[in-house]
Design a protein around this motif. Structure first.
Motif, PDB file in Angstrom:
ATOM      1  N   LEU A  45      61.386  30.651 -39.309  1.00 50.82           N
ATOM      2  CA  LEU A  45      61.256  31.296 -37.994  1.00 50.82           C
ATOM      3  C   LEU A  45      59.866  31.061 -37.400  1.00 50.82           C
ATOM      4  O   LEU A  45      59.746  30.820 -36.189  1.00 50.82           O
ATOM      5  N   ILE A  46      58.859  31.131 -38.228  1.00 49.89           N
ATOM      6  CA  ILE A  46      57.500  30.886 -37.724  1.00 49.89           C
ATOM      7  C   ILE A  46      57.342  29.442 -37.243  1.00 49.89           C
ATOM      8  O   ILE A  46      56.771  29.187 -36.189  1.00 49.89           O
ATOM      9  N   ARG A  75      59.825  27.215 -36.478  1.00 50.68           N
ATOM     10  CA  ARG A  75      60.699  26.783 -35.382  1.00 50.68           C
ATOM     11  C   ARG A  75      60.413  27.550 -34.097  1.00 50.68           C
ATOM     12  O   ARG A  75      60.366  26.956 -33.022  1.00 50.68           O
ATOM     13  N   PHE A  76      60.199  28.900 -34.196  1.00 50.76           N
ATOM     14  CA  PHE A  76      59.954  29.684 -32.990  1.00 50.76           C
ATOM     15  C   PHE A  76      58.465  29.853 -32.724  1.00 50.76           C
ATOM     16  O   PHE A  76      58.023  29.688 -31.588  1.00 50.76           O
ATOM     17  N   GLY A  77      57.760  30.203 -33.775  1.00 55.00           N
ATOM     18  CA  GLY A  77      56.337  30.504 -33.542  1.00 55.00           C
ATOM     19  C   GLY A  77      55.533  29.250 -33.237  1.00 55.00           C
ATOM     20  O   GLY A  77      54.737  29.197 -32.292  1.00 55.00           O
ATOM     21  N   GLN A  78      55.733  28.186 -33.961  1.00 58.70           N
ATOM     22  CA  GLN A  78      54.954  26.960 -33.737  1.00 58.70           C
ATOM     23  C   GLN A  78      55.729  25.922 -32.950  1.00 58.70           C
ATOM     24  O   GLN A  78      55.185  24.860 -32.647  1.00 58.70           O
ATOM     25  N   MET A  79      56.963  26.208 -32.646  1.00 62.45           N
ATOM     26  CA  MET A  79      57.807  25.328 -31.845  1.00 62.45           C
ATOM     27  C   MET A  79      57.885  23.907 -32.416  1.00 62.45           C
ATOM     28  O   MET A  79      57.863  22.927 -31.694  1.00 62.45           O
ATOM     29  N   LEU A  80      57.933  23.839 -33.727  1.00 63.79           N
ATOM     30  CA  LEU A  80      58.090  22.514 -34.363  1.00 63.79           C
ATOM     31  C   LEU A  80      59.553  22.075 -34.266  1.00 63.79           C
ATOM     32  O   LEU A  80      60.459  22.899 -34.159  1.00 63.79           O
ATOM     33  N   LEU A  94      63.153  20.299 -35.551  1.00 63.51           N
ATOM     34  CA  LEU A  94      63.941  20.483 -36.764  1.00 63.51           C
ATOM     35  C   LEU A  94      63.455  19.541 -37.866  1.00 63.51           C
ATOM     36  O   LEU A  94      63.376  19.915 -39.035  1.00 63.51           O
ATOM     37  N   LYS A 137      68.989  23.894 -40.365  1.00 68.28           N
ATOM     38  CA  LYS A 137      69.866  24.485 -39.330  1.00 68.28           C
ATOM     39  C   LYS A 137      70.559  25.735 -39.865  1.00 68.28           C
ATOM     40  O   LYS A 137      70.604  26.788 -39.207  1.00 68.28           O
ATOM     41  N   GLN A 156      67.909  28.541 -40.505  1.00 66.27           N
ATOM     42  CA  GLN A 156      67.409  29.269 -39.333  1.00 66.27           C
ATOM     43  C   GLN A 156      68.473  30.214 -38.781  1.00 66.27           C
ATOM     44  O   GLN A 156      68.158  31.312 -38.264  1.00 66.27           O
TER      45      GLN A 156
END
Lengths: 497, 193
Positions: free
Chosen positions: B144-145, B147-152, B154, B169, B172
């Motif tokens: 979550l950090i 993919r959402f927090g750092q917007m890295l 997949l 996938k 998450q």
């Protein structure tokens, strides 16, 4: 299945949010999943909000200094240096391994023989060594010797293998050759070979230790040091050692090119003594020897037949002389342009050459010739010792022009035993003069000239024969007087029946 | 309002190439550009602010060494930095380290929304959000950090976490559902008093 579809839609929406789209944009794309997606995306954004809630200003200000220090620290350069050192270390290890392995391989291969795995490496190393040294003759000899040793090992181990070696033929049998101590079976249709020939033999060894020649080629590419040396060019005698035409008046020598002229009158009255005759030189390297064996007929040598017949020490005409160029009967001159000396006699008193017609003359035992190829014309060095007339020779006395005196025919079988000194009677003017036994023509001693001392120096003179005050040698006992005309040709016993 | 700074892939590749050639200025640019996300990522995992600074410093020290040595990143500089940060955290605390329990410095106010769940999430303060995140597994927190927090992406997340893309996938999705369940429980507790 539904979870997988939802996972795909959620992932797509997260990607869209990360690309700057809004949650509403994503919900419009998937209206059927709107009720599920909205709380999910908001929950995810909670993580985003948590991340963004972390302030970094003060932290970055503090870390900036550390970063700049680290950037300027040469200690951090150790990464590259250590990497370079790492690379160098591995390269050194690699080279060391290659060197050790390659060197060991070469060292082990040097003892390989045909059929061994490393024999190819040995051949390659030899080829490389020859190429690097410009086909060094020493190396060629060394490698040729290796082939001989390898063949010996193959025979000893009774290992079948193909090998090529070269060497001098030492002995020839009906179906065998002995080359460098190796007995080689040869095929029946082998071309003519002779001892002394240097040959290259492609052969095959079998399990019984025999060597069968597959191909034999004569070669002259190299002569091992241990082999009989090929005839080499003998240093030419200097012109000072040779009588020259200018210093020695030559009589009519047209008759001297024949040997069967015992009845010709000897021009003793007009024959001048040699003005200059080379002194005996015991250190001369080579005096041509008749190529015959004891008690066997001599083989007339080519060069012997080319020798001029003349009085000792008097030069004969030769072909390069403009006046004699068209006379094929004359022998060629020496490279220096001067003719060869006539009938040299060895210091031991034995005549040097066979007679020109091939009849045997006293000669030393023949040594094996290096090969059967025609030998270059040996240099006839004026290394002669003039025998005093009173020294008992084993030879008849020549006529004054250097041709042998008439003599009695003797049995054809020659031997090296000294011939009894012929009794030369003073000429009496009749035909009853005793004729010494000899061949048709024999080496002979020149008659003395009362006016000249033919002895080159006093050392050659026998002590019991002191020089007379007049400087002339006394005529030897039973010798003909030099100033008399030659006796008429006596009838030969053979001819008389 | 949240301002999202999207990563510029072309600029990142250019910096990567310059840094590989030993350009110190490129290294400074990388540091300036990536210190904040790296520090934030570490800070969410580390209770002590000073330790987070030290660990962030270590990440960039490693970056300098890597570019001056033979371990420079070949691609995805951002992914390399987060992966290094993850290793630094693991080296410092071990693999059981979870999100920090320390109160974060700031918290954005939630917007109004008709959906009660969404409203609750948006109104949730940082402490409660932290409590909810801590109830997730380590992998769920991590995904979550990142993919959402750092917007890295997949792929980047999969590389950092050492998993397959499809696994990320599924991970998450499970992390989001777990967080929703935890938040629902918290909302029930909140509504009951």
């Amino acid at each position: 299945m539904a979870d997988m579809r939802l996972a795909e839609i959620l992932d797509d929406c997260i990607n869209r949010l990360n690309r700057g789209e809004t949650v509403a944009d994503c919900l419009r794309l998937y209206p059927e999943y709107q009720r599920q997606l909205l709380p999910m995306l908001e929950a995810g954004r909670l993580a985003r909000r948590m991340t963004l809630s972390v302030t970094t200003t003060e932290a970055q200000a503090r870390v900036n200094m550390r970063f700049e220090q680290a950037l300027s620290q040469p200690a951090l350069l150790r990464g590259r240096s250590s990497a370079t050192l790492h690379l160098i270390t591995w390269a050194a290890i690699f080279i060391l391994l290659i060197g050790l392995f390659g060197g060991s391989l070469l060292a082990f291969s040097q003892t390989a023989i045909p059929g061994d795995t490393l024999y190819g490496v040995k051949q390659w190393s030899e080829t490389t060594a020859l190429a690097l040294t410009g086909n060094s003759r020493t190396l060629q000899e060394q490698f040729a010797q290796r082939r001989i040793q390898e063949t010996q090992q193959l025979v000893k181990l009774q290992r079948p293998a193909d090998i090529t070696f070269s060497g001098i033929i030492e002995k020839i049998g009906q179906t065998t050759l002995i080359v460098q101590g190796l007995t080689v079976q040869i095929p029946i249709d082998t071309p003519a070979l002779a001892p002394g020939m240097r040959v290259e033999i492609k052969a095959r060894t079998d399990a019984n230790g025999a060597i069968f020649a597959l191909d034999i080629q004569e070669t002259r590419q190299m002569i091992p040091a241990s082999a009989t040396p090929m005839p080499t060019t003998t240093p030419l005698p200097t012109s000072t050692l040779l009588p020259t035409l200018t210093l020695t008046p030559v009589p009519d020598l047209s008759v001297m090119n024949t040997m069967t002229i015992p009845d010709n009158p000897l021009p003793t009255a007009t024959l001048p003594p040699p003005a200059i005759f080379p002194p005996p030189n015991q250190n001369q390297p080579h005096v041509p020897q008749p190529s015959c064996q004891p008690n066997t007929p001599c083989e007339p040598r080519l060069e012997t037949t080319l020798l001029p017949i003349c009085a000792p020490g008097i030069a004969a005409p030769c072909r390069p002389n403009p006046a004699n160029q068209n006379n094929p009967n004359l022998p060629p001159c020496q490279p220096s342009g001067t003719p060869f000396p006539c009938v040299p006699i060895q210091p031991n008193g034995n005549p040097v050459m066979c007679n020109l017609n091939g009849t045997p003359a006293p000669c030393p035992p023949r040594t094996p010739a290096p090969n059967t190829t025609p030998q270059p014309r040996p240099m006839l060095l004026p290394t002669v010792t003039l025998r005093p007339f009173n020294t008992p020779p084993n030879l008849p006395v020549c006529n004054n022009n250097g041709t042998p005196a008439p003599c009695q025919p003797r049995p054809p079988a020659p031997n090296t035993t000294p011939q009894p000194r012929p009794t030369v009677m003073p000429p009496t003017g009749d035909n009853t003069t005793p004729i010494p036994p000899c061949g048709i023509e024999k080496p002979c001693l020149p008659p003395p000239n009362p006016g000249e001392n033919l002895l080159p120096n006093a050392e050659n003179r026998p002590p019991e024969q002191p020089m007379p005050p007049g400087g002339n040698l006394p005529p030897p006992e039973n010798a003909r007087p030099p100033d008399i005309t030659p006796p008429p040709s006596p009838p030969r016993p053979g001819n008389n029946g | 309002m949240i301002v999202i700074v999207l990563p510029d892939i072309a600029a990142e590749d250019f910096l990567l190439a310059q840094a590989k050639q030993g350009n110190d200025e490129a290294l400074r640019d990388i540091y300036q550009q990536y210190f904040t996300p790296v520090y934030q990522y570490i800070r969410l995992r580390v209770d002590n602010k000073q330790e987070a600074e030290d660990l962030a410093s270590e990440v960039f020290f490693k970056m300098i060494k890597a570019f001056r040595g033979r371990h420079a990143p070949r691609h995805s500089l951002r992914g390399w930095l987060f992966k290094t940060a993850l290793h630094v955290i693991f080296d410092h605390y071990g693999s059981r380290q979870k999100f920090t329990t320390e109160a974060l410095d700031d918290w954005l106010p939630a917007d109004t929304d008709p959906d009660p769940e969404t409203q609750f999430i948006r109104k949730l303060d940082i402490q409660r959000a932290q409590m909810a995140m801590r109830r997730l597994s380590l992998e769920q927190q991590e995904v979550l950090i990142l993919r959402f927090g750092q917007m890295l992406s997949l792929k980047e997340t999969a590389d950092i976490m050492g998993k397959q893309v499809n696994a990320i996938k599924a991970l998450q999705l499970r992390a989001i559902n777990s967080l929703r369940r935890i938040l629902a429980e918290m909302r029930m507790e909140f509504s009951h008093g």
